[in-house]
Every structure is written in C-alpha cells, then in structure tokens.
Design a protein around this motif. Structure first.
Motif, PDB file in Angstrom:
ATOM      1  N   ASP A 131      -6.754 -12.864   4.536  1.00 16.71           N
ATOM      2  CA  ASP A 131      -7.735 -13.024   3.457  1.00 16.71           C
ATOM      3  C   ASP A 131      -7.766 -11.796   2.538  1.00 16.71           C
ATOM      4  O   ASP A 131      -7.883 -11.908   1.309  1.00 16.71           O
ATOM      5  CB  ASP A 131      -9.126 -13.278   4.037  1.00 16.71           C
ATOM      6  CG  ASP A 131      -9.202 -14.607   4.772  1.00 16.71           C
ATOM      7  OD1 ASP A 131      -8.878 -15.635   4.155  1.00 16.71           O
ATOM      8  OD2 ASP A 131      -9.564 -14.593   5.961  1.00 16.71           O
ATOM      9  N   TYR A 132      -7.664 -10.606   3.129  1.00 14.64           N
ATOM     10  CA  TYR A 132      -7.714  -9.369   2.328  1.00 14.64           C
ATOM     11  C   TYR A 132      -6.449  -9.225   1.476  1.00 14.64           C
ATOM     12  O   TYR A 132      -6.519  -8.771   0.322  1.00 14.64           O
ATOM     13  CB  TYR A 132      -7.897  -8.150   3.230  1.00 14.64           C
ATOM     14  CG  TYR A 132      -9.314  -8.031   3.756  1.00 14.64           C
ATOM     15  CD1 TYR A 132     -10.325  -7.546   2.939  1.00 14.64           C
ATOM     16  CD2 TYR A 132      -9.646  -8.417   5.041  1.00 14.64           C
ATOM     17  CE1 TYR A 132     -11.635  -7.444   3.394  1.00 14.64           C
ATOM     18  CE2 TYR A 132     -10.933  -8.338   5.518  1.00 14.64           C
ATOM     19  CZ  TYR A 132     -11.944  -7.831   4.689  1.00 14.64           C
ATOM     20  OH  TYR A 132     -13.238  -7.737   5.140  1.00 14.64           O
ATOM     21  N   LYS A 133      -5.291  -9.633   2.031  1.00 19.39           N
ATOM     22  CA  LYS A 133      -4.044  -9.541   1.263  1.00 19.39           C
ATOM     23  C   LYS A 133      -4.117 -10.457   0.040  1.00 19.39           C
ATOM     24  O   LYS A 133      -3.659 -10.099  -1.056  1.00 19.39           O
ATOM     25  CB  LYS A 133      -2.860  -9.897   2.151  1.00 19.39           C
ATOM     26  CG  LYS A 133      -2.553  -8.842   3.192  1.00 19.39           C
ATOM     27  CD  LYS A 133      -1.473  -9.278   4.157  1.00 19.39           C
ATOM     28  CE  LYS A 133      -0.119  -9.334   3.507  1.00 19.39           C
ATOM     29  NZ  LYS A 133       0.951  -9.623   4.495  1.00 19.39           N
ATOM     30  N   ILE A 138      -5.807   0.107  -3.048  1.00 18.31           N
ATOM     31  CA  ILE A 138      -6.371  -0.730  -1.985  1.00 18.31           C
ATOM     32  C   ILE A 138      -7.191   0.153  -1.036  1.00 18.31           C
ATOM     33  O   ILE A 138      -6.695   1.166  -0.537  1.00 18.31           O
ATOM     34  CB  ILE A 138      -5.245  -1.429  -1.192  1.00 18.31           C
ATOM     35  CG1 ILE A 138      -4.458  -2.361  -2.118  1.00 18.31           C
ATOM     36  CG2 ILE A 138      -5.815  -2.193   0.006  1.00 18.31           C
ATOM     37  CD1 ILE A 138      -3.224  -2.964  -1.473  1.00 18.31           C
ATOM     38  N   PRO A 139      -8.473  -0.183  -0.792  1.00 18.26           N
ATOM     39  CA  PRO A 139      -9.307   0.632   0.112  1.00 18.26           C
ATOM     40  C   PRO A 139      -8.964   0.387   1.570  1.00 18.26           C
ATOM     41  O   PRO A 139      -9.833   0.088   2.397  1.00 18.26           O
ATOM     42  CB  PRO A 139     -10.723   0.178  -0.238  1.00 18.26           C
ATOM     43  CG  PRO A 139     -10.563  -1.244  -0.665  1.00 18.26           C
ATOM     44  CD  PRO A 139      -9.245  -1.323  -1.372  1.00 18.26           C
ATOM     45  N   GLU A 199       3.483  -2.477   5.396  1.00 20.24           N
ATOM     46  CA  GLU A 199       3.890  -3.152   4.156  1.00 20.24           C
ATOM     47  C   GLU A 199       3.448  -2.341   2.923  1.00 20.24           C
ATOM     48  O   GLU A 199       4.193  -2.225   1.943  1.00 20.24           O
ATOM     49  CB  GLU A 199       3.272  -4.545   4.096  1.00 20.24           C
ATOM     50  CG  GLU A 199       3.851  -5.533   5.082  1.00 20.24           C
ATOM     51  CD  GLU A 199       3.152  -6.887   4.981  1.00 20.24           C
ATOM     52  OE1 GLU A 199       2.608  -7.181   3.879  1.00 20.24           O
ATOM     53  OE2 GLU A 199       3.137  -7.635   5.966  1.00 20.24           O
ATOM     54  N   ILE A 200       2.207  -1.791   2.999  1.00 18.97           N
ATOM     55  CA  ILE A 200       1.709  -1.000   1.873  1.00 18.97           C
ATOM     56  C   ILE A 200       2.570   0.250   1.698  1.00 18.97           C
ATOM     57  O   ILE A 200       2.930   0.629   0.574  1.00 18.97           O
ATOM     58  CB  ILE A 200       0.234  -0.622   2.097  1.00 18.97           C
ATOM     59  CG1 ILE A 200      -0.658  -1.873   2.055  1.00 18.97           C
ATOM     60  CG2 ILE A 200      -0.238   0.391   1.047  1.00 18.97           C
ATOM     61  CD1 ILE A 200      -2.108  -1.628   2.398  1.00 18.97           C
ATOM     62  N   ILE A 246       2.677   8.154   0.363  1.00 20.00           N
ATOM     63  CA  ILE A 246       3.500   7.723   1.502  1.00 20.00           C
ATOM     64  C   ILE A 246       3.252   8.621   2.704  1.00 20.00           C
ATOM     65  O   ILE A 246       3.051   8.140   3.836  1.00 20.00           O
ATOM     66  CB  ILE A 246       4.998   7.745   1.112  1.00 20.00           C
ATOM     67  CG1 ILE A 246       5.273   6.670   0.047  1.00 20.00           C
ATOM     68  CG2 ILE A 246       5.884   7.532   2.334  1.00 20.00           C
ATOM     69  CD1 ILE A 246       6.668   6.753  -0.559  1.00 20.00           C
ATOM     70  N   GLN A 247       3.256   9.951   2.462  1.00 19.61           N
ATOM     71  CA  GLN A 247       3.034  10.903   3.554  1.00 19.61           C
ATOM     72  C   GLN A 247       1.658  10.711   4.169  1.00 19.61           C
ATOM     73  O   GLN A 247       1.503  10.756   5.400  1.00 19.61           O
ATOM     74  CB  GLN A 247       3.190  12.338   3.019  1.00 19.61           C
ATOM     75  CG  GLN A 247       3.009  13.431   4.054  1.00 19.61           C
ATOM     76  CD  GLN A 247       4.073  13.380   5.137  1.00 19.61           C
ATOM     77  OE1 GLN A 247       5.186  12.873   4.929  1.00 19.61           O
ATOM     78  NE2 GLN A 247       3.735  13.858   6.333  1.00 19.61           N
TER      79      GLN A 247
END
Length: 693
Positions: free
Chosen positions: A634-636, A647-648, A673-674, A684-685
């Motif tokens: 649902d969030y995706k 995206i929080p 995935e994010i 990314i780090q």
C-alpha cells in the motif's frame, strides 16, 4: 539618650544639606511659581549626563559651603538634564547649545542672564553678578548700535557677552573697543580682562605688549596672574600642536618657542618643555619618539596637562594601527590614571588606558577580573556595555573560539565598543549567571548595561552575520533586552510586536514566539492580518501551535496570494502542511484524524498548491499510517511520483516495525529497492548504514 542622638544626627544632616547648593527637582513652571513666592530669580543649571565639565561643577563647585551660601540665599536653584523631560524645550527656548550653561531667569520666565562653561566658584559668582547688576543684553545692544556707550560701558557690555557665551558678538565688540583704547587705557587694570582674552598667542601683539610692560602689570594685576597669562599662551599653541596634526609650517615654529621658553621667566617650564618634545614628535609623525617622550618624567605634568597630553596621544597613536604602540599607550595610561586626582581628567585617561590596552591585544581582549560585579564596575568607569560570553568546555565553544573570535572584524568591534568577559557556566560564577539571566544552554552571548541588565542577547552565534547581530545592541528597535523591557512594561502596538517577534526569532525562544504571535494576531483586524507587514506571523515557527492563525491563512489563501505573491504564500502553506503531516509520523498520540488528512488532501487539490503532487503523496502516506495500514504494498503505491530521497521510509520503518516486527523482511526488501533507485552517494551510504546492508 536615643532621642538626643536622633536630634544630633538630624542636625548634622541639616548642616550637610545647607552646606551645598540646594538644587530642587522642579519643572520650569514650578520653579517660576516658587520664585514669585520667594521673590527670587531662578538659577537653572543646564547639564547633560555625558558632560565632564558639568560633573566637575556638580562634584567640586556646587558642593562647596560658599556655593550653598550664595546660591541658596539669592536664587531658586534648579538642575535640568537637557536631553530628558523638559530639557530639550528649555534649550530651544533659551538658546542653550553648550554645556554646562547657567541661566538666570526671572519669576515670569524671562531670561535675565546666561553664563556658559565650567569655572571656579569665584569666577562663577562674579559672572552671575555681572548679569544681575547690568542692563539686559538687548538694552546694551540697542545703545551700542546707536553709539551711546562710553568706553567703560562698552567694557561692561563685552564682559556680559563673554560670560553669556556669545563668542562672535563678544569678539566684534572687543575688537572695536580695543581699537579705541589709548596705551594708557591698555595699561589700566580696568581693561586687563579684555587684554587677557586677546593675549592667547605667542605671536600676538597683545602678548608682546604684556611682556614689554610685565613689571607694570605684575604690580597692578599680580605676578601670579601675569605669569599664568604667559603660561597659557604657550599652552594654547602647544596643545593645538599635540592634539591635532597641523600643517608642517606650524611645527617650524617649535625651535623659536623653545628659545623663547629658555630665555624668559615662565611658570611651569619643565612641563612646557615636555609639551614641546611631544609637539615636535607629533609634527614629524614620529610615533616612537612621541611615546618615548610620553613615557618619561610624566610627573612634571599636572592633571590638566596630562589630560591634554593623553588626548593628543589618543588621536595620534590611533593613526598608526601599530599594536605594540597601542598597547604601550594603554600601559602608560593605566599607570598614570592612578596618580591623577582630578575626576574629569582621570575619567578621560582611564578610558584611553583600557581602550588602548584592548586595541593592542592580539584577538578579543577578555578582562581578567574575578567577578561579574568587578566587570560591571569597570563598565561604569568606562561608560561601556559588557559583552558576556556564556560558554562551557564543549566542541561548539572551541569552534567559536577558533573560527569566530579570531576574525579581525570581530576583534576590532568587541575591543572597541565593549568590555569583554567570559563565564564558564560549569564553573565559578557560572551558577550565578544561570540563575540571574536564566541561561540554560551554553554559547549564548549577552550584552549587559552598567547595571547588569540585559541589553541584547545573541544565540546560534555561528549562524548568520555575527557582527550585524552585535551591532543591533546600539539600535533600540532591535536590541533584545530593550524590546523585552518594552513588552514587560505593556507595549502592545502592532509595529513593536513585529520588532519583538523578530528579536525572539533570533534568540530562538520558540515558546515565547508562539505566545507573542498569538497575542499579536488576536489584536489585528482583517486588513492587517492579510497585509505584508504582518506576513511573518504565518511562518510555521509562529503559527505551529495556533490553529486559528493556520485556519485564517488557509481560508484567505487567494487574498494572501494577491497581496504577498503566489509563490511566497504557497511555499509557506506547503511548509505548514508538511509540518502538520510530519507531526502524525513523529508524535505519538497526534490529534490529527483521517478526516483531517482528507480535508488537507481536498484543500491541496482545490487550490492547486505548488508542488501539489509530492505533497499529495506525503498526505496519502500519512493517511495510511493513521489508518494503521502496515503493508509495504500500500505504501509503495502511495509513493508513486515521489522522489526516492523524499520517501519518509525511516520514520515508517521504525514506527510500523515497533508494532508488527514480523513485517521486518518485507520492509527490508523495500529499503533495498529504494537504495538501488538512489543516485546521491550520501543517501546511499545513509540507507546502507540504517538497514545494515
């Protein structure tokens, strides 16, 4: 026995009162009424708080018994600060433009006489008597213009003009009179004051006349007074050469002045020779020579001479910007100030002493005093504010020391205008400072007045223009302590409240900001609430706790857009909505309901808010969370169209897995995935560390 003692003490107090001039706290109108009742004229002392000669008269002349005997008997005595209350109006009415000025006014408020400048008591009484006995200036002027004053009357007119401070007119009348006098007249004691006023230059014909007839004048006038006239002629020339940088040809006269001094009987020769040495170095722009001359045999100078010499040193050495010379002057002045007894001279030299000691220091000069009380006493002496650095031993303090207080502009500003003092909040007087000023975090800078009251406050010192924020100290419309005092005293004018809110925002007092913003908003009408002048109220830092302000902004959106500008208004609205939605994710027990979030979504769509697509995504994510939906799927779906970095995820991850830890795998999978969709190495780090990838 106790009763007798009380009577005795009372008598002593009475004697003390009548032993000095009894200046009464009366308005001019009240003084006129009292003058009519007592059938006396008014003696009005016009002074200012910063005037050194005024203080000298108050402390050394009007405290004398002889002063009390004369002025209390003959006048209703009143003092007025010319910069406060009725002072400016009195100054305008009677033409007061120098301080101190002493006005003799009759019971009807008419000016009878004016005496300008500080002087010994005998000279003051003589000057007052001249005015009381003489005709008015207007009457004299009319007779003078008509040519009806004889030489004696012209002399009286000149005296009256001189003591009243009308320098230009006195010069004109004096020149005219001097041109009419015969040599016999000029030798007369009656015209000595006029001759004395003109014999002020070593090259003047009048001084040459005095020297040529010195024996006669010493017999008629007195050896001491004639000697003082000759000494003052030397001093007037040398003072100009020391205090000001005159044209080079003026300093060519120094050898002749030295010869004249060596070959004539002049009082205070040693002092004058030292003044010549200083003037010579000044003329050559020789700072080292000047300081060498200053640093030796200063004991040959009296207090008045030292005052002049240090004033010249102040102006001269400041020109060179040489820290070694600046520091040396400060050290000499510190040594000498302890030997000076005259209060006016001592005050002048004391200020020079500490100013130059600071200016000669590398970096900000922090006073090495044990207590804040000592620092405030120093502020009283120097008539300066105290810059109080409230710090600890933390990393922020070290960064401020290394990056801020080492800047030359900061050093120059603080050393020039403030007495700088540091207090470690964790040691020594720290606890007292915390209690007195309510400081609960380190690295707050306070500016205190001489009484220790907060004049200004600076926090978050590494953010923003530090120098500009320090300079706000001198602006009553920006200095935090001044605005705080006005607020406490009841000032609630809208213009002032905006100034106060601005000051509160700079010291990051969020709780007080919110309360003041609500108070201001409640006092405004609709026209004011939508005007650019009060737009700052709708910043989330003010309106975050006030649903009334927020609702007003949202319900008058179009009107705000027209007056303020769509982009500016929409950005504030977006920030407010983000703030509201974030509170659902960050605050347990948030009062926002699903219906509230639905209303926000409808508002965004209805008004076409800028960046509405991303804002709607955040609203839908928040709605899912409030509806206790925990499925990643649902969030995706709700996040489609939202940039990955916006995206929080971390907040959702922490809150949802705290309730349903069995969903860890699916949330970890979404996190991976994010990460794969991110391009910023920093993000990314961060994600890899967060997910322990």
């Amino acid at each position: 026995m106790k009763k007798l003692l009380s009577v005795f003490v009372g008598l002593l107090c009475s004697v003390a009162v009548f032993a000095q001039t009894d200046f009464q706290e009366l308005s001019l109108e009240e003084a006129c009424k009292k003058a009519k009742t007592e059938n006396k004229p008014i003696f009005l002392d016009c002074y200012t708080s910063w005037c050194g000669p005024c203080k000298m008269m108050a402390n050394e002349v009007f405290t004398l018994k002889e002063a009390g005997d004369y002025f209390n008997k003959n006048f209703v005595c009143v003092k007025t600060d010319m910069e406060k209350g009725g002072g400016p109006a009195i100054g305008k009415q009677y033409g007061v433009d120098a301080y101190p000025t002493f006005l003799i006014i009759n019971a009807n408020g008419k000016l009878m006489h004016k005496v300008v400048g500080a002087m010994p008591l005998e000279k003051l009484i003589e000057s007052v008597e001249i005015g009381l006995k003489a005709s008015s200036l207007a009457e004299y002027e009319a007779l003078y213009q008509a040519g009806k004053l004889d030489l004696t009357e012209q002399m009286a007119y000149w005296k009256l003009l001189s003591v009243s401070g009308d320098v230009v007119k006195a010069q004109s009348v004096g020149d005219n009179l001097w041109g009419k006098l015969t040599e016999k007249d000029k030798l007369s004691a009656a015209y000595w004051p006029l001759l004395q006023s003109r014999a002020t230059s070593l090259e003047s014909e009048e001084l040459k006349f005095v020297c040529a007839n010195r024996g006669h004048f010493e017999k008629e006038i007195g050896k001491e007074e004639v000697g003082d006239l000759i000494y003052n002629s030397f001093m007037s020339e040398l003072n100009l050469m020391i205090v000001y940088q005159l044209p080079a040809k003026k300093y060519d006269k120094i050898p002749g002045i030295r010869d004249l001094l060596e070959n004539n009987d002049v009082p205070r020769k040693d002092a004058l020779f030292k003044m010549i040495d200083l003037a010579e170095a000044r003329g050559k722009y020789d700072a080292t020579g000047f300081m060498d001359a200053l640093d030796t045999n200063l004991d040959v100078l009296n207090d008045s001479e030292k005052s002049w010499v240090f004033e010249g040193a102040n102006l001269f050495i400041s020109m060179f910007k040489d820290k070694a010379q600046l520091k040396r002057l400060g050290e000499i002045a510190i040594r000498e100030k302890e030997l000076i007894r005259d209060e006016v001279a001592k005050s002048k030299v004391t200020k020079i002493a500490f100013n130059f000691r600071r200016a000669g220091n590398d970096g900000v000069y922090w006073e090495n005093l044990k207590t804040l009380r000592e620092v405030l006493a120093q502020a009283e002496v120097e008539d300066k504010y105290v810059f109080l650095d409230c710090h600890n031993n933390g990393q922020t303090t070290k960064a401020i020391d290394d990056q801020l207080f080492t800047q030359k502009e900061v050093e120059d500003l603080l050393n020039k205008f403030f007495i700088n003092y540091r207090v470690n909040l964790e040691e020594g007087e720290g606890a007292k400072v915390i209690r007195r000023y309510g400081i609960n975090i380190p690295n707050v800078m306070l500016v205190l007045d001489k009484e220790g009251n907060v004049r200004h406050m600076i926090s978050n010192v590494m953010n923003g223009n530090f120098i500009e924020r320090v300079q706000e100290t001198f602006d009553d419309n920006k200095a935090f302590g001044v605005l705080e005092a006005r607020y406490v005293s009841g000032d609630r004018s809208p213009e002032f409240m905006v100034q106060y809110l601005t000051a509160l925002s700079k010291v990051a007092n969020s709780s007080k900001m919110a309360l003041v913003a609500v108070e201001l908003f409640a006092s405004l009408n609709d026209e004011q609430r939508t005007s650019p002048e009060f737009w700052m109220l709708y910043n989330p830092q003010f309106s975050g706790i006030s649903s009334e302000m927020k609702n007003y902004l949202f319900s008058h959106l179009q009107e705000f857009r027209e007056k303020i500008g769509t982009e500016k208004v929409d950005q504030t609205v977006v920030n407010q909505i983000y703030s509201d939605l974030s509170s659902v994710l960050y605050t347990q027990g948030s009062r926002y309901t699903v219906d509230d979030i639905n209303n926000i979504i409808q508002f965004i769509k209805r008004h076409d808010i800028q960046d509405s697509q991303q804002l709607l995504c955040i609203a839908n994510i928040t709605k899912l969370f409030k509806s206790k939906v925990h499925s990643v799927k649902d969030y995706k779906r709700a996040c489609k169209g939202l940039k990955p970095e916006n995206i929080p995820f971390a907040d959702l991850y922490a809150n949802i897995l705290a309730v349903e830890p069995e969903r860890t795998d699916e949330w970890n999978a979404w996190g991976k995935e994010i990460v794969e969709s991110l391009t910023d190495p920093g993000y990314i780090q961060w994600y890899k560390q967060f997910l322990q990838l």
